[in-house]
Design an enzyme around this catalytic site. Structure first.
Site, PDB file in Angstrom:
ATOM      1  N   PHE A  18       0.837  -1.192   0.000  1.00  0.00           N
ATOM      2  CA  PHE A  18       0.000   0.000   0.000  1.00  0.00           C
ATOM      3  C   PHE A  18       0.873   1.243   0.000  1.00  0.00           C
ATOM      4  O   PHE A  18       2.077   1.163   0.241  1.00  0.00           O
ATOM      5  CB  PHE A  18      -0.949  -0.014   1.207  1.00  0.00           C
ATOM      6  CG  PHE A  18      -1.902  -1.176   1.136  1.00  0.00           C
ATOM      7  CD1 PHE A  18      -3.074  -1.090   0.404  1.00  0.00           C
ATOM      8  CD2 PHE A  18      -1.597  -2.378   1.766  1.00  0.00           C
ATOM      9  CE1 PHE A  18      -3.933  -2.177   0.305  1.00  0.00           C
ATOM     10  CE2 PHE A  18      -2.449  -3.470   1.674  1.00  0.00           C
ATOM     11  CZ  PHE A  18      -3.617  -3.361   0.935  1.00  0.00           C
ATOM     12  N   CYS A  19       0.248   2.382  -0.277  1.00  0.00           N
ATOM     13  CA  CYS A  19       0.940   3.663  -0.359  1.00  0.00           C
ATOM     14  C   CYS A  19       1.883   3.814   0.831  1.00  0.00           C
ATOM     15  O   CYS A  19       1.483   3.515   1.957  1.00  0.00           O
ATOM     16  CB  CYS A  19      -0.091   4.783  -0.375  1.00  0.00           C
ATOM     17  SG  CYS A  19       0.603   6.393  -0.714  1.00  0.00           S
ATOM     18  N   PRO A  20       3.105   4.201   0.568  1.00  0.00           N
ATOM     19  CA  PRO A  20       3.696   4.728  -0.664  1.00  0.00           C
ATOM     20  C   PRO A  20       4.464   3.695  -1.493  1.00  0.00           C
ATOM     21  O   PRO A  20       5.139   4.056  -2.445  1.00  0.00           O
ATOM     22  CB  PRO A  20       4.643   5.801  -0.155  1.00  0.00           C
ATOM     23  CG  PRO A  20       5.205   5.189   1.106  1.00  0.00           C
ATOM     24  CD  PRO A  20       4.015   4.425   1.714  1.00  0.00           C
TER      25      PRO A  20
END
Length: 83
Positions: A18-20
């Site tokens: 997941f982000c980043p």
């Protein structure tokens, strides 16, 4: 160009991250590629739908498009300049 016609030079799977991470992995892969090559990024984080096109715009890379299949996003990025 239809997405089904694209033959990526590099396929990178970041499913489960997941982000980043998808953005940092995209940047890492693009740095290693030659200008004109195409990256297919496979991710399941819905944030990539907005984040990757925005990253391409910011960095001057060409976002070719995406499709979603079985909860995974396939995004296509063409390297057009060095990072």
């Amino acid at each position: 160009m239809e997405l089904s016609d694209i033959k990526p030079d590099v396929v990178h799977d970041v499913v489960g991250t997941f982000c980043p991470v998808p953005i940092s992995e995209t940047a890492k892969m693009i740095r290693q590629m030659k200008i004109g090559q195409i990256l297919e990024l496979i991710a399941d984080d819905p944030g990539v739908v907005e984040d990757i096109p925005a990253w391409c715009k910011t960095t001057g890379q060409e976002f070719l498009g995406l499709y979603e299949e079985d909860g995974e996003y396939h995004l296509f990025i063409k390297k057009v300049k060095e990072l």
